[in-house]
Design a protein around this motif. Sequence first.
Motif, PDB file in Angstrom:
ATOM      1  N   PRO A 118      46.752 -30.748  25.157  1.00  0.00           N
ATOM      2  CA  PRO A 118      47.458 -30.222  23.974  1.00  0.00           C
ATOM      3  C   PRO A 118      47.544 -28.699  23.987  1.00  0.00           C
ATOM      4  O   PRO A 118      46.681 -28.010  24.543  1.00  0.00           O
ATOM      5  CB  PRO A 118      46.590 -30.707  22.801  1.00  0.00           C
ATOM      6  N   ARG A 119      48.570 -28.188  23.365  1.00  0.00           N
ATOM      7  CA  ARG A 119      48.665 -26.742  23.209  1.00  0.00           C
ATOM      8  C   ARG A 119      47.482 -26.247  22.385  1.00  0.00           C
ATOM      9  O   ARG A 119      47.066 -26.885  21.437  1.00  0.00           O
ATOM     10  CB  ARG A 119      49.983 -26.377  22.531  1.00  0.00           C
ATOM     11  N   ASN A 120      46.921 -25.126  22.783  1.00  0.00           N
ATOM     12  CA  ASN A 120      45.767 -24.495  22.136  1.00  0.00           C
ATOM     13  C   ASN A 120      44.477 -25.285  22.335  1.00  0.00           C
ATOM     14  O   ASN A 120      43.493 -25.036  21.649  1.00  0.00           O
ATOM     15  CB  ASN A 120      46.022 -24.279  20.638  1.00  0.00           C
ATOM     16  N   SER A 121      44.475 -26.221  23.269  1.00  0.00           N
ATOM     17  CA  SER A 121      43.251 -26.973  23.553  1.00  0.00           C
ATOM     18  C   SER A 121      42.254 -26.111  24.319  1.00  0.00           C
ATOM     19  O   SER A 121      42.614 -25.418  25.280  1.00  0.00           O
ATOM     20  CB  SER A 121      43.586 -28.221  24.373  1.00  0.00           C
ATOM     21  N   ARG A 122      40.985 -26.192  23.902  1.00  0.00           N
ATOM     22  CA  ARG A 122      39.907 -25.502  24.613  1.00  0.00           C
ATOM     23  C   ARG A 122      38.764 -26.443  24.987  1.00  0.00           C
ATOM     24  O   ARG A 122      37.928 -26.089  25.815  1.00  0.00           O
ATOM     25  CB  ARG A 122      39.344 -24.366  23.745  1.00  0.00           C
ATOM     26  N   LYS A 123      38.733 -27.651  24.377  1.00  0.00           N
ATOM     27  CA  LYS A 123      37.582 -28.530  24.576  1.00  0.00           C
ATOM     28  C   LYS A 123      38.031 -29.982  24.757  1.00  0.00           C
ATOM     29  O   LYS A 123      37.620 -30.878  24.036  1.00  0.00           O
ATOM     30  CB  LYS A 123      36.613 -28.410  23.394  1.00  0.00           C
ATOM     31  N   MET A 124      38.862 -30.199  25.750  1.00  0.00           N
ATOM     32  CA  MET A 124      39.376 -31.548  26.024  1.00  0.00           C
ATOM     33  C   MET A 124      38.358 -32.305  26.871  1.00  0.00           C
ATOM     34  O   MET A 124      37.867 -31.815  27.877  1.00  0.00           O
ATOM     35  CB  MET A 124      40.715 -31.449  26.739  1.00  0.00           C
ATOM     36  N   ASP A 125      38.061 -33.540  26.462  1.00  0.00           N
ATOM     37  CA  ASP A 125      36.939 -34.284  27.037  1.00  0.00           C
ATOM     38  C   ASP A 125      37.386 -35.678  27.477  1.00  0.00           C
ATOM     39  O   ASP A 125      38.425 -36.186  27.074  1.00  0.00           O
ATOM     40  CB  ASP A 125      35.830 -34.394  25.983  1.00  0.00           C
ATOM     41  N   ALA A 249      26.748 -41.897  28.191  1.00  0.00           N
ATOM     42  CA  ALA A 249      26.491 -40.473  28.396  1.00  0.00           C
ATOM     43  C   ALA A 249      27.285 -39.942  29.584  1.00  0.00           C
ATOM     44  O   ALA A 249      27.739 -40.684  30.442  1.00  0.00           O
ATOM     45  CB  ALA A 249      25.001 -40.249  28.612  1.00  0.00           C
ATOM     46  N   GLY A 250      27.420 -38.604  29.593  1.00  0.00           N
ATOM     47  CA  GLY A 250      28.072 -37.947  30.707  1.00  0.00           C
ATOM     48  C   GLY A 250      29.344 -37.217  30.346  1.00  0.00           C
ATOM     49  O   GLY A 250      30.055 -36.734  31.231  1.00  0.00           O
ATOM     50  N   VAL A 251      29.647 -37.102  29.042  1.00  0.00           N
ATOM     51  CA  VAL A 251      30.859 -36.392  28.631  1.00  0.00           C
ATOM     52  C   VAL A 251      30.628 -34.885  28.719  1.00  0.00           C
ATOM     53  O   VAL A 251      29.488 -34.405  28.767  1.00  0.00           O
ATOM     54  CB  VAL A 251      31.281 -36.788  27.210  1.00  0.00           C
ATOM     55  N   ALA A 252      31.731 -34.126  28.729  1.00  0.00           N
ATOM     56  CA  ALA A 252      31.628 -32.672  28.849  1.00  0.00           C
ATOM     57  C   ALA A 252      30.872 -32.068  27.670  1.00  0.00           C
ATOM     58  O   ALA A 252      30.098 -31.112  27.832  1.00  0.00           O
ATOM     59  CB  ALA A 252      33.017 -32.058  28.957  1.00  0.00           C
ATOM     60  N   PRO A 258      28.295 -23.217  30.648  1.00  0.00           N
ATOM     61  CA  PRO A 258      29.619 -23.488  30.089  1.00  0.00           C
ATOM     62  C   PRO A 258      30.019 -24.952  30.323  1.00  0.00           C
ATOM     63  O   PRO A 258      29.921 -25.452  31.437  1.00  0.00           O
ATOM     64  CB  PRO A 258      30.524 -22.537  30.868  1.00  0.00           C
ATOM     65  N   LYS A 259      30.399 -25.618  29.276  1.00  0.00           N
ATOM     66  CA  LYS A 259      30.718 -27.039  29.357  1.00  0.00           C
ATOM     67  C   LYS A 259      32.015 -27.240  30.159  1.00  0.00           C
ATOM     68  O   LYS A 259      32.984 -26.507  29.970  1.00  0.00           O
ATOM     69  CB  LYS A 259      30.853 -27.631  27.957  1.00  0.00           C
ATOM     70  N   PRO A 260      32.040 -28.226  31.034  1.00  0.00           N
ATOM     71  CA  PRO A 260      33.178 -28.387  31.959  1.00  0.00           C
ATOM     72  C   PRO A 260      34.355 -29.146  31.345  1.00  0.00           C
ATOM     73  O   PRO A 260      34.774 -30.201  31.851  1.00  0.00           O
ATOM     74  CB  PRO A 260      32.554 -29.165  33.107  1.00  0.00           C
ATOM     75  N   TYR A 261      34.902 -28.630  30.255  1.00  0.00           N
ATOM     76  CA  TYR A 261      36.013 -29.319  29.613  1.00  0.00           C
ATOM     77  C   TYR A 261      37.226 -29.374  30.542  1.00  0.00           C
ATOM     78  O   TYR A 261      37.371 -28.568  31.470  1.00  0.00           O
ATOM     79  CB  TYR A 261      36.374 -28.625  28.304  1.00  0.00           C
ATOM     80  N   LEU A 262      38.083 -30.336  30.272  1.00  0.00           N
ATOM     81  CA  LEU A 262      39.237 -30.587  31.122  1.00  0.00           C
ATOM     82  C   LEU A 262      40.306 -29.510  30.962  1.00  0.00           C
ATOM     83  O   LEU A 262      40.486 -28.942  29.883  1.00  0.00           O
ATOM     84  CB  LEU A 262      39.833 -31.952  30.789  1.00  0.00           C
ATOM     85  N   ARG A 263      41.025 -29.288  32.071  1.00  0.00           N
ATOM     86  CA  ARG A 263      42.120 -28.326  32.099  1.00  0.00           C
ATOM     87  C   ARG A 263      43.297 -28.938  32.864  1.00  0.00           C
ATOM     88  O   ARG A 263      43.136 -29.879  33.638  1.00  0.00           O
ATOM     89  CB  ARG A 263      41.680 -27.025  32.783  1.00  0.00           C
ATOM     90  N   ALA A 264      44.478 -28.377  32.669  1.00  0.00           N
ATOM     91  CA  ALA A 264      45.645 -28.807  33.433  1.00  0.00           C
ATOM     92  C   ALA A 264      45.345 -28.703  34.926  1.00  0.00           C
ATOM     93  O   ALA A 264      44.730 -27.737  35.380  1.00  0.00           O
ATOM     94  CB  ALA A 264      46.855 -27.959  33.069  1.00  0.00           C
ATOM     95  N   GLY A 265      45.742 -29.710  35.672  1.00  0.00           N
ATOM     96  CA  GLY A 265      45.485 -29.772  37.103  1.00  0.00           C
ATOM     97  C   GLY A 265      44.299 -30.638  37.472  1.00  0.00           C
ATOM     98  O   GLY A 265      44.173 -31.058  38.638  1.00  0.00           O
ATOM     99  N   ASP A 266      43.412 -30.918  36.511  1.00  0.00           N
ATOM    100  CA  ASP A 266      42.282 -31.797  36.797  1.00  0.00           C
ATOM    101  C   ASP A 266      42.760 -33.224  37.027  1.00  0.00           C
ATOM    102  O   ASP A 266      43.790 -33.653  36.497  1.00  0.00           O
ATOM    103  CB  ASP A 266      41.284 -31.784  35.628  1.00  0.00           C
ATOM    104  N   VAL A 267      41.982 -33.976  37.803  1.00  0.00           N
ATOM    105  CA  VAL A 267      42.264 -35.382  38.060  1.00  0.00           C
ATOM    106  C   VAL A 267      41.079 -36.203  37.577  1.00  0.00           C
ATOM    107  O   VAL A 267      39.933 -35.946  37.961  1.00  0.00           O
ATOM    108  CB  VAL A 267      42.506 -35.651  39.558  1.00  0.00           C
ATOM    109  N   VAL A 268      41.346 -37.165  36.702  1.00  0.00           N
ATOM    110  CA  VAL A 268      40.314 -38.032  36.138  1.00  0.00           C
ATOM    111  C   VAL A 268      40.533 -39.452  36.674  1.00  0.00           C
ATOM    112  O   VAL A 268      41.649 -39.976  36.620  1.00  0.00           O
ATOM    113  CB  VAL A 268      40.336 -38.036  34.601  1.00  0.00           C
ATOM    114  N   GLU A 269      39.467 -40.052  37.183  1.00  0.00           N
ATOM    115  CA  GLU A 269      39.498 -41.448  37.624  1.00  0.00           C
ATOM    116  C   GLU A 269      38.396 -42.201  36.894  1.00  0.00           C
ATOM    117  O   GLU A 269      37.305 -41.643  36.672  1.00  0.00           O
ATOM    118  CB  GLU A 269      39.296 -41.540  39.127  1.00  0.00           C
TER     119      GLU A 269
END
Length: 285
Positions: A118-125, A249-252, A258-269
């Motif tokens: 999302p636009r303005n996202s900083r903590k996508m999990d 358990a195991g979410v960002a 610094p918590k490893p929140y998701l960013r554009a370009g990441d790949v989730v399986e």
Amino acid sequence: MKLLRVGPAGAERPALLDGAGVLRDLSELVDDIDGRLLADDAALARVREAAAVGSLPELAADGLRTGAPLGRIGKIVCIGLNYTDHAAETGAKAPAEPVIFMKAPDTVVGPDDTVLVPRNSRKMDWEVELAIVIGRTARYLSSHEEALAAVAGYATSHDVSEREFQTERGGQWDKGKNCETFNPLGPWLVTADEIPDPQALALKLWVNGELQQNGSTADQIFPVAEVVRYVSQFMTLYPGDVINTGTPAGVAMGRPEPKPYLRAGDVVELEVEGLGRQRQTLEQA
């Protein structure tokens, strides 16, 4: 049975994955994989019979998109904090009763579709979850046996979340749970007869190839049967409704800074044992 829907978004056709892993076309037998089909024992029996005798035409799977395995979803009910280890990592107490929130059906996309940041996202999990698919109308269920009888099947679900939107922007959790593409589902809807014990399924999730979540439904605070029974006390469940049952358990959000929140370009399986695997590439909305 492993039921699925394939083809372009909005124009999927019903299909079945047979025991040999061959994709079979169901469009001559049923209009769609949806609540109407799941509530129709005769139609399901016809599908089973056709699969057993090998009369279903084969579909060429190469290059064919897999959509969400369920069409015309009525509602998505979500259970929060349903694993003790996940509650602990987020600093929350294990709940005395199931925590319920809702996701809109239009958050659902296919298991390998793009997920939008999302636009303005900083903590996508991320959150890998077991999804229950309802096959019978259920209200005020009185036992776990009745609850399990209302379950048509199960699927792999990704309950994508934006934590800042969810917990720091006022109101309830809805803002962090209902962004577009925030609920990849599938690849299959596996009928309940193929999952004899929904409390014995492994759940795993990787981000950019690194294992982040590795849990089991055996560790749910409220098991599948209790979740369905409990939810039916507060709302009527209809064929084609979905319940996301929580994440281990195991979410960002549970990691050190610094918590490893998701960013554009990441790949989730992600995968749930017996229910198939998903793979999503993230792009900016």
